[in-house]
Structure formats: structure tokens, C-alpha cells
Design a protein around this motif. Structure first.
Motif, mmCIF file in Angstrom:
data_model
loop_
_atom_site.group_PDB
_atom_site.id
_atom_site.type_symbol
_atom_site.label_atom_id
_atom_site.label_comp_id
_atom_site.label_asym_id
_atom_site.label_seq_id
_atom_site.Cartn_x
_atom_site.Cartn_y
_atom_site.Cartn_z
ATOM 1 N N GLU A 405 0.810 -1.219 0.000
ATOM 2 C CA GLU A 405 0.000 0.000 0.000
ATOM 3 C C GLU A 405 0.844 1.269 0.000
ATOM 4 O O GLU A 405 0.307 2.371 0.021
ATOM 5 C CB GLU A 405 -0.928 -0.013 1.220
ATOM 6 N N GLU A 406 2.176 1.125 -0.002
ATOM 7 C CA GLU A 406 3.048 2.299 -0.029
ATOM 8 C C GLU A 406 3.030 2.965 -1.401
ATOM 9 O O GLU A 406 2.856 2.295 -2.422
ATOM 10 C CB GLU A 406 4.493 1.899 0.299
ATOM 11 N N LEU A 407 3.249 4.276 -1.413
ATOM 12 C CA LEU A 407 3.467 4.980 -2.676
ATOM 13 C C LEU A 407 4.868 4.627 -3.165
ATOM 14 O O LEU A 407 5.863 4.970 -2.515
ATOM 15 C CB LEU A 407 3.341 6.490 -2.477
ATOM 16 N N PRO A 408 4.999 3.939 -4.296
ATOM 17 C CA PRO A 408 6.324 3.447 -4.710
ATOM 18 C C PRO A 408 7.269 4.537 -5.190
ATOM 19 O O PRO A 408 8.484 4.376 -5.133
ATOM 20 C CB PRO A 408 5.991 2.466 -5.841
ATOM 21 N N ASP A 409 6.721 5.657 -5.671
ATOM 22 C CA ASP A 409 7.553 6.690 -6.292
ATOM 23 C C ASP A 409 7.792 7.893 -5.382
ATOM 24 O O ASP A 409 8.173 8.964 -5.858
ATOM 25 C CB ASP A 409 6.906 7.162 -7.595
ATOM 26 N N VAL A 410 7.574 7.732 -4.073
ATOM 27 C CA VAL A 410 7.785 8.827 -3.121
ATOM 28 C C VAL A 410 8.889 8.421 -2.145
ATOM 29 O O VAL A 410 8.664 7.580 -1.272
ATOM 30 C CB VAL A 410 6.495 9.163 -2.350
ATOM 31 N N SER A 447 3.875 3.990 5.748
ATOM 32 C CA SER A 447 5.208 3.443 5.508
ATOM 33 C C SER A 447 5.382 2.192 6.353
ATOM 34 O O SER A 447 4.941 2.154 7.509
ATOM 35 C CB SER A 447 6.286 4.474 5.865
ATOM 36 N N HIS A 448 6.023 1.168 5.785
ATOM 37 C CA HIS A 448 6.237 -0.062 6.549
ATOM 38 C C HIS A 448 7.320 0.114 7.603
ATOM 39 O O HIS A 448 7.451 -0.709 8.509
ATOM 40 C CB HIS A 448 6.624 -1.208 5.605
ATOM 41 N N VAL A 449 8.083 1.213 7.499
ATOM 42 C CA VAL A 449 9.193 1.448 8.419
ATOM 43 C C VAL A 449 8.706 2.010 9.750
ATOM 44 O O VAL A 449 9.228 1.658 10.811
ATOM 45 C CB VAL A 449 10.215 2.408 7.767
ATOM 46 N N ASN A 450 7.699 2.889 9.692
ATOM 47 C CA ASN A 450 7.250 3.602 10.886
ATOM 48 C C ASN A 450 5.727 3.673 10.886
ATOM 49 O O ASN A 450 5.130 4.120 9.901
ATOM 50 C CB ASN A 450 7.855 5.016 10.887
ATOM 51 N N PRO A 451 5.063 3.260 11.975
ATOM 52 C CA PRO A 451 3.593 3.325 12.016
ATOM 53 C C PRO A 451 3.054 4.742 11.863
ATOM 54 O O PRO A 451 1.925 4.927 11.405
ATOM 55 C CB PRO A 451 3.249 2.755 13.403
ATOM 56 N N SER A 507 -6.310 2.937 4.712
ATOM 57 C CA SER A 507 -5.884 1.964 3.712
ATOM 58 C C SER A 507 -6.828 0.765 3.732
ATOM 59 O O SER A 507 -7.637 0.597 4.648
ATOM 60 C CB SER A 507 -4.455 1.511 4.000
ATOM 61 N N LYS A 508 -6.700 -0.083 2.712
ATOM 62 C CA LYS A 508 -7.545 -1.272 2.643
ATOM 63 C C LYS A 508 -7.301 -2.187 3.835
ATOM 64 O O LYS A 508 -8.234 -2.802 4.361
ATOM 65 C CB LYS A 508 -7.273 -2.020 1.337
ATOM 66 N N ALA A 509 -6.046 -2.267 4.259
ATOM 67 C CA ALA A 509 -5.725 -3.110 5.415
ATOM 68 C C ALA A 509 -6.360 -2.557 6.686
ATOM 69 O O ALA A 509 -6.840 -3.314 7.537
ATOM 70 C CB ALA A 509 -4.214 -3.212 5.578
ATOM 71 N N ARG A 516 -0.904 -4.610 10.989
ATOM 72 C CA ARG A 516 0.212 -4.199 10.129
ATOM 73 C C ARG A 516 1.526 -4.083 10.886
ATOM 74 O O ARG A 516 2.586 -4.290 10.325
ATOM 75 C CB ARG A 516 -0.112 -2.857 9.461
ATOM 76 N N PHE A 517 1.496 -3.728 12.146
ATOM 77 C CA PHE A 517 2.715 -3.582 12.946
ATOM 78 C C PHE A 517 2.559 -4.427 14.205
ATOM 79 O O PHE A 517 1.826 -4.058 15.124
ATOM 80 C CB PHE A 517 2.963 -2.113 13.298
ATOM 81 N N LEU A 518 3.237 -5.573 14.207
ATOM 82 C CA LEU A 518 3.086 -6.533 15.296
ATOM 83 C C LEU A 518 4.196 -6.364 16.327
ATOM 84 O O LEU A 518 5.332 -6.016 15.982
ATOM 85 C CB LEU A 518 3.122 -7.961 14.745
ATOM 86 N N PRO A 519 3.900 -6.628 17.603
ATOM 87 C CA PRO A 519 4.953 -6.575 18.632
ATOM 88 C C PRO A 519 5.896 -7.761 18.498
ATOM 89 O O PRO A 519 5.577 -8.767 17.855
ATOM 90 C CB PRO A 519 4.154 -6.633 19.942
#
Length: 592
Positions: A405-410, A447-451, A507-509, A516-519
């Protein structure tokens, strides 16, 4: 190799592979890397499928082109074989025709025998350059369908011995597919150029010293999988060290982990360019305490010229969260070709236009897309279809869902909390802020890096206008006039933000309530002590109090046992003179 005593080993099972780990810290193993290994297996399965599709497409294309050539040859032969108006056969005698037909027959026979060999797609060869216990290589061999030979290398004799032991422990399938060698991975890769379809680099620390040889050993269209665990260096703790290893200067910011991924990609591209090669990233992830990238490597001197267009410098304001990217190069059309020139700049003035502070400059980083969304979708679908075969299914599925779901070009992202901290105001909800961005006709994603990370193509002027409109409805205390937040709020917004809820703000998720962000599943889920090092009290943060105390108590018990043995030996030594005296006395008495 000595026979292993199972009492000295612990059996560890992960996926379909089992390994024997010595109770002492002789060979490195980290349970937390199960996420890394599962993700690698998922990508490897997608690569094998994609490789076969590309091969079939190439064969069909060749078949179509060869069919056209055959039709053309047949038409020419028919013209040549047709009699002329004078009844002559174009000057060819029967002998010449027979000779030509025999030559054509021999060519067809040669083509027929060569065609099956050319069409055959061999299973991909995999190189694990730093194997340690060999768990990763064993899982590849046992779990990935259609894989070829897996070569596991290490320059540590204890690791190679452990790897060979584990290969035998896993049975016939492993012994037939996995081979282990004691050698320097760099030398092996340099002496086997373009020999491996997949090369896996997972060192303890920085992979920089292996990159030059790795990009040479990957076959055209092959896959390079690379891990970097020196995240402190890549995230700006020691910028000069990062520059010496990777050729880029990092910046400290909330996006530092994504910047670490992009620095690693830029470094791999730089090494590949030296050999007229270039990379195409398919997946780049920051998991736990490390960065992991999956790139395909191709050879093309002309395509390599586009590299400066994929790299950028980053200007980061020291007063606010504003950042800007400066492309290293640019391209201009020239007649029927393309002309490459240096990038135009600077993209920012000396002082920040928003808060008046100076800029820090970092990079160059990879500013092109670091994921291939088609690959990500394929990998995610493959993981979901084989849920039971991934020990870390929940973690990698949630991460792949977020990446899809990330914007690939940003490149890089903003932190909503940092924006609010700059203005000393309460933070709007993520859904409200994203709605304001979408209502302003710009794109936005997570972003998958930071919630709390927000990727958007909206310029910083729009971002600060949205925050100014938010502060008008949620007033803040007055700050010093020189404070960056005060300077930003002193300007009137040129864009009136609309905070009404937009359907695309979630987002859809998030709509489906997918985690999306698990401990972390356990305490002390992170890096472990390097193999061979003595565990002391300073390693508490890595492995926990119980593990450290257990290890130290074990050492004390072993030391106590050694002391008792030494005392017994000393007692024996002390008793020896007395025994000799008694023996001498007995001898003297008997002689008298």
C-alpha cells in the motif's frame, strides 16, 4: 570430522529444517532472523516462478521470429525453384540442387539436436556466502520447490564443521542439494563470475566488503539478497563511517531507517556500475534491527547511464521537518537519442523558506522506487497460499501488506508527531491529516518502516498550510519569536485545508482491520552476541538476565569442577613423597 555427542547439542527446528547447536557459543545463530529467512524463501519462490515465465516468454518470442524467417526462406526457395520463362531452372543443375538440399538437411538436423538443449531451463544455483550453521541453506534446499544446488560458504572452520554436520543430520535430500566449503566468500565469488542465479549475503555487521564480488558472481537477471545489520551506522550515528563503507552520508531523522535502505541500494548500484551492470529492486524491507534488500542484476552499458537519474541528495532543515531531494543527474532528448547532464541546483536556498534555519545535506541515496509492486503482490499471494509453511507468517504477511500500500515513487516520509512537535501543538489523527492531504488533490500512504510515517507527493508548503489551519482550530501557547514553530505560524496559509473525512484516508488493510505492525514475540528479540565471544554481564540488553546468569553460573560450576580436579591432583602430588618414605622404610626394614 569428529563424531558428535548429542548430549552436547540442542536440536533447533525451523520450518522443515533441523540443526544441531552446540551449548557453547561456537557458531552464530539468531532466532530473531526467522523473519529474514521466511521473507527470503517467499521472494525466492516468486523469483523461480518469474524466471520460468520470462524463459517461456523468450522462447515463444524466438519461435515467432524464427517462424517468420522460415516463411521468408520458403518463399525465396519457391521463387528460386520455379522455372523461368525460358524453361530453365535459374541456372542450377540437378547436382547443385541435391547438394543444397543435403546442406539444408544437415543444418536442420543440427538445429533439431541443439534446440532442446537451448530450451531447457536449469534449476537456479544458490550461493549462501556466509552460512554459519547452514540453517538458511538447508531451508532453501528443503522448502523451495524447483531449486538447484545450494553452495554454503564460510571461512570459519567451526562453522563449516557445524554446517556439514547439519547437512548430514537433515537426511538425503539435504546431502544431495547442499554443499559446504571452507573458503573466503569474496575469493569464491570473484573466481566464479555470473555463475549463480541467486546470491545471499547475510553477514554479521556491514555487507560492504562483499558487494563488489557479489555483483560479479550473479548471473544476468539473477537475484542478489543482501542484509545490513549495522543500522546505527546507516542511520547517522557515525556519518563518516557510513560514508567510508557505503559512499553516502546519512541524516538523522524519523525517515533514517528508510534512508538506510536507500543508501544500501545506492551502494550496490555503484558497485554494479563498475562492471557495466545495474540493479532493479524488487523488495526492500527494514525488519527489527536490520535492512534487507532484494535486487535483480542485469548487464547493459546503455541502461547503466540512467543511474544518475535514480540517485539524489537530501537537504534536511535543522529547524523543522522539511526535506528536499536534489537529483544527481538529468536527461535531455537529442534528436533520436538521449543526452545526460548534471542535475540542476540547488533546489533550496541557503536558509529554509519555512523556518529560516540552515540545511544539512546527505546522500546520495537511491530515490527511484525500491519495490516492484507486481512482485510484492505476487509474493504476498504466495505467502497467503502457503500459510502453514512460514513460521513467521504473521510478521511477514503484515509487512508485505503494508508495503503493497506504499506509494512506490515517493522517497522518504514525514512524521506526524514531529510536525506537531515543531509547532508545539496537539497532533491531528492520522486519518484526519491524510484526509486533508487527499482533499488537497495529493496522494498519501503509510510506511512499513514507521507506524506514524506518512508518504505523500504534496510539497512542504501544502503540509505546513495544513498544520497552520489545524493550529487555528487548536491554539498553542506563544513561543519565542526565533523558534521554528513561531516562524512557521507567523505566516498565513495560502491553502485552506479541508479536514472532512475522506474515504481514502484509511488503507484497505486498516478498513479490513488487518494487523500491520506486530509486537516482538519474545523479550530481547534482537541482535545476539557474535559467535565465539564470552558472554558477560554487559550482554544483558541482548539476551536478558536469565540467559546471562545461566551462562555465568554454568561457567562457575565448570570452574568449580576444574578447581576440585586440581585440588585432587595436588593431594595426590602431596601424598607421593609420604608414600615414597613409607616404601623406603619398608624396604630398609625387610633388608635388616
Amino acid at each position: 570430522m569428529e563424531t558428535a555427542d548429542l548430549n552436547d547439542y540442542t536440536v533447533i527446528k525451523e520450518g522443515e529444517a533441523e540443526i544441531l547447536m552446540h551449548k557453547k557459543n561456537k557458531v552464530f545463530f539468531n532466532k530473531a532472523q526467522v523473519n529474514n529467512r521466511d521473507m527470503s524463501i517467499a521472494v525466492l519462490r516468486a523469483f523461480i516462478s518469474k524466471r520460468k515465465q520470462e524463459h517461456d516468454a523468450m522462447l515463444s518470442k524466438r519461435a515467432r521470429s524464427s517462424g517468420k524467417v522460415v516463411e521468408k526462406d520458403v518463399s525465396e526457395v519457391s521463387k528460386e525453384g520455379a522455372p523461368t520463362e525460358n524453361g530453365e531452372d535459374n541456372g542450377k543443375t540437378n547436382g547443385e540442387e541435391h547438394e543444397a538440399s543435403s546442406k539444408d538437411g544437415s543444418k536442420e538436423a543440427a538445429k533439431t539436436t541443439y534446440e532442446p538443449a537451448r530450451r531447457e531451463l536449469k534449476p537456479p544455483r544458490v550461493l549462501e556466502a556466509l552460512s554459519a550453521s547452514g540453517l538458511r541453506a538447508l531451508r532453501y534446499a528443503r522448502e523451495v520447490e524447483g531449486i538447484g544446488q545450494v553452495v554454503a560458504l564460510d571461512n570459519d572452520p567451526a562453522s563449516v564443521e557445524a554446517c556439514q554436520r547439519n547437512i548430514k543430520f537433515n537426511g538425503l535430500m539435504s546431502t544431495s542439494k547442499v554443499e559446504s566449503h571452507l573458503t573466503d566468500a569474496r575469493v569464491h565469488m570473484l573466481t566464479n563470475p555470473k555463475e549463480f542465479d541467486v546470491v545471499d549475503l547475510d553477514p554479521y555487521g556491514a555487507p560492504s566488503i562483499f558487494l563488489d564480488s557479489a555483483v560479479q558472481s550473479v548471473a544476468d537477471g539473477g537475484l542478489l539478497m543482501c542484509t545490513a545489520t549495522d543500522m546505527a551506522v546507516l542511520c547517522g550515528a557515525n556519518g563518516e563511517v557510513c560514508y567510508s563503507k557505503y559512499g553516502s552520508y546519512p541524516l538523522k531523522g524519523k525517515y533514517c531507517h528508510e534512508m538506510a535502505l536507500r543508501i544500501l541500494l545506492a551502494s550496490i548500484e555503484s558497485h554494479a556500475n563498475r562492471y557495466k551492470r545495474y540493479i532493479v529492486p524488487v523488495l526492500s524491507v527494514q525488519i527489527d534491527f536490520y535492512a534487507r534488500v532484494f535486487v535483480r542484476i542485469y548487464t547493459s552499458a546503455s541502461a547503466m547511464k540512467n543511474t544518475p537519474l535514480k540517485l539524489s541528495y537530501v537537504y534536511q532543515c535543522i529547524g523543522c521537518d522539511s526535506f528536499h531531494l536534489q537529483s544527481v543527474g538529468r536527461s535531455l532528448p537529442k534528436h533520436n537519442s538521449v543526452r545526460y547532464q548534471a542535475g540542476l541546483g540547488p533546489v533550496v536556498p541557503q536558509d529554509c523558506t519555512h523556518c529560516g534555519k540552515k540545511y544539512n545535506m546527505g546522500g546520495p541515496i537511491w530515490s527511484a522506487p525500491m519495490h516492484d509492486q507486481e512482485w510484492v503482490t505476487s509474493i504476498l499471494n504466495g505467502v497467503k497460499s502457503m500459510k502453514d509453511r512460514y513460521p513467521a507468517y504473521n510478521k511477514i504477511c503484515s509487512m508485505l501488506t503494508t508495503i503493497s500500500e506504499e506509494l512506490p515513487d515517493v522517497p522518504l516520509f514525514l512524521s506526524l508527531h514531529n510536525l506537531a512537535a515543531t509547532l508545539k501543538c496537539t497532533s491531528p489523527s492520522a486519518a484526519m491529516f491524510r484526509s486533508a492531504v487527499i482533499n488537497a488533490k495529493y496522494r498519501v500512504s503509510g510506511s512499513h518502516v514507521n507506524p506514524l510515517g506518512i508518504k505523500t507527493d504534496a510539497p512542504m508548503e501544502i503540509i505546513w498550510d495544513i498544520m497552520r489551519c489545524w493550529v487555528k482550530n487548536h491554539p498553542v501557547k506563544a513561543q519565542s519569536p526565533d523558534h521554528p514553530g513561531s516562524v512557521i505560524l507567523s505566516k498565513e496559509p495560502s491553502h485552506q485545508a479541508d479536514f472532512s473525512r475522506h474515504v481514502g484516508s484509511l488503507s484497505k488493510a486498516q478498513v479490513k482491520k488487518v494487523a500491520r505492525f506486530l509486537p516482538n514475540p519474545e523479550k530481547h528479540w534482537g541482535p545476539k552476541v557474535r559467535a565465539g565471544r564470552q558472554i558477560t554481564s554487559k550482554h544483558v540488553s541482548l539476551i536478558g538476565h536469565e540467559a546471562v546468569n545461566g551462562h555465568l553460573n554454568g561457567h562457575k560450576e565448570a570452574a568449580g569442577a576444574e578447581e576440585e580436579e586440581e585440588e585432587e591432583k595436588e593431594d595426590v602430588v602431596e601424598d607421593e613423597p609420604e608414600m615414597k618414605r613409607q616404601k623406603i622404610t619398608e624396604v630398609i626394614a625387610s633388608s635388616s
